[in-house]
Design a protein around this motif. Sequence first.
Motif, short mmCIF file in Angstrom:
data_model
loop_
_atom_site.label_atom_id
_atom_site.label_comp_id
_atom_site.label_asym_id
_atom_site.label_seq_id
_atom_site.Cartn_x
_atom_site.Cartn_y
_atom_site.Cartn_z
N LEU A 1 -7.52 -4.54 -1.26
CA LEU A 1 -7.51 -3.53 -0.20
C LEU A 1 -8.76 -2.66 -0.14
CD1 LEU A 1 -3.85 -2.19 -0.60
CD2 LEU A 1 -4.67 -3.87 1.07
N ASP A 2 -9.13 -2.09 -1.29
CA ASP A 2 -10.18 -1.08 -1.28
C ASP A 2 -10.69 -0.87 -2.70
OD1 ASP A 2 -11.76 1.22 -1.13
OD2 ASP A 2 -10.45 2.20 0.33
N PRO A 3 -11.99 -1.04 -2.95
CA PRO A 3 -12.51 -0.84 -4.31
C PRO A 3 -12.29 0.57 -4.85
CG PRO A 3 -14.11 -2.01 -2.95
CD PRO A 3 -13.03 -1.55 -2.03
N ASP A 4 -11.99 1.54 -3.99
CA ASP A 4 -11.72 2.89 -4.47
C ASP A 4 -10.54 2.93 -5.44
OD1 ASP A 4 -13.83 3.89 -3.03
OD2 ASP A 4 -12.59 4.76 -1.43
N TYR A 5 -9.64 1.96 -5.34
CA TYR A 5 -8.50 1.93 -6.27
C TYR A 5 -8.95 1.68 -7.71
CZ TYR A 5 -4.89 1.91 -2.61
OH TYR A 5 -4.05 2.26 -1.58
N HIS B 1 -14.48 -12.52 2.01
CA HIS B 1 -13.50 -11.93 1.10
C HIS B 1 -12.17 -12.67 1.19
CE1 HIS B 1 -10.32 -8.87 0.12
NE2 HIS B 1 -11.08 -8.77 -0.96
N ALA C 1 -17.05 -5.76 2.58
CA ALA C 1 -15.82 -4.99 2.40
C ALA C 1 -14.61 -5.91 2.46
CB ALA C 1 -15.72 -3.92 3.49
N PRO C 2 -13.48 -5.46 1.91
CA PRO C 2 -12.25 -6.26 2.00
C PRO C 2 -11.90 -6.58 3.45
CG PRO C 2 -11.96 -4.50 0.42
CD PRO C 2 -13.28 -4.25 1.09
N GLY D 1 -17.30 -5.58 -2.06
CA GLY D 1 -18.30 -4.52 -2.10
C GLY D 1 -19.29 -4.67 -3.23
N GLY E 1 -7.55 -2.82 -5.80
CA GLY E 1 -9.00 -2.71 -5.69
C GLY E 1 -9.64 -4.00 -5.24
N ARG F 1 0.84 -1.20 0.00
CA ARG F 1 0.00 0.00 0.00
C ARG F 1 0.88 1.26 0.00
NH1 ARG F 1 -5.35 1.43 1.83
NH2 ARG F 1 -5.71 -0.63 2.77
#
Length: 536
Positions: free
Chosen positions: A371-375, A486, A480-481, A502, A368, A325
């Motif tokens: 870690l986080d779908p925002d990526y 997951h 969520a991750p 997500g 994404g 990250r």
Amino acid sequence: MDDETLVEWHEWGPAPFEEARAADRPVLLSLTAPWCHWCARMDEEAYSNPSVAANIHDDFVPVRVDIDRHPRVRERYQMGGFPSTVVLTPSGDIVSGATYMTTENLRTVLERVREVWDERGEDAGRVPRALRDPEPPRGHLDGEVEGHMLEQVRSAFDEEYGGWGVDAKFPLPRTVEFALKRDRDRALRTLEAVHTHLYDTYGGGFYRYATGRDWSDPHREKLLDENAAVARAFANAYLYTGETTYRDAALGTRDYLTTTLWSGDAFAGSQAGGDYYTLEASEREAADPPHVDGTVFADRNGLAVDALLRLHAYTDDEAAGRYARRALDHVRETLVDDGAVAHYARSEGERGLLADQARVLGALVTAGQVLDPDYFEAARSVADWTVDRRLDDGTFTDGPQTGPALLSRPLRPLETTVELADALVDLSLATGEERYRTVAEDALSAFAGARHRMGVEVAGYATAASRVVRDPLVVRVADAPGSDLHRAAWRVADHEKVVVPGADGEPGTARVVVDGEAADPVETPAELDRRVRQSS
């Protein structure tokens, strides 16, 4: 002038070629790297010889290029290894070239090339086929691509020593990964040989390759991208087998990347080779370790981030996830601008090279999923820029078609296209945007006409093609991750799958999607495992 040679080298650019044209002299191009032991050896010997240096200054315009910083030059002019010494016409065409040469070898080559130049001038040059006829061999993607490569994996395998080929042995991590899903025994036997002969048990990390068929006489340079790719292959082997030997090899490489190659913000480019690695442990303690090039290259960091994120997803190793990250966020902040990726420090490196775009895209898409779908939004930006600026008549070029010598000619690299296509397929399945998959299919189809001529070195093409011919397994997790579902999705024994956190659905459920058809939702990791087994 280079401090280690007597040759007054020009930097790469239009000026030395203009000088060569005005003086009616050929250009002597020296391709080197900070990690290259034999490059340093040639500097100490041939290029530090007064008579050789005088000969070069009298008859040539000498240019030196760091291949790590100028990958487009590397791909157009390398002679199969490094150092590469290449004689060019003032237009940039190739007259002659070789890898490492002794002082006498170099002296002889320079004399012979000078005679050829005096006789033929510009007519002595040639343009490599890949640049002379850049249109790729288009064809239709089908299951034959995967079947042909599986035959190659079997027929080219060295049953006695492991690995592929009968000369020098390379780890070929993408070939290993292709085989892990389709010919696991050969893949694991290769990893065992790689670990036995190329892993530095004292300092961690893997050497580049071995000169001997039996994996003897290794070249001991350690490059970030090659270590990342090998670490990912070992992590994937652990995913399939659960054997700690493979996990520990990946974790040991994580330790090397996050200590020796950690720059403080991201991962350094390489560590040089040399006799240091042949010392006993007690002798190493007293010796200076080989030089580390601290440059943060976008493409190499992209591979490292992807490998460490997958290791984190398979094992819950927090260090792997944390460093991945940090490196990815540093690359985004310092090297990515509205989707265009700089090769290294934004003010110095070229922007928009295909390898940088592809590998940073791959890292963002994996981030994404892990870690986080925002990526995924940052991934879209990089993908859109790449498709807009590097796609040319259905194929991708390695960079802008500008620059001196052969840089103005388009190069359509197969292996980088494969990496980009894999990332685009993942992004398409994660976001539901079919256009990315369509671009990937078109780009891979451009090479399908040559599928029967492909060897094991490009097995990654068959992997990517198979994921286009038939969508890979997708697990859509409505959590969520980091949730149990997951984490279980990532532990499904298929390294080519796509995990979408997500996703739509009831919280606490997941759906397995095969060939576009979604199964009924499941609620527990055990149910997920059963559903995947039923659909395979």
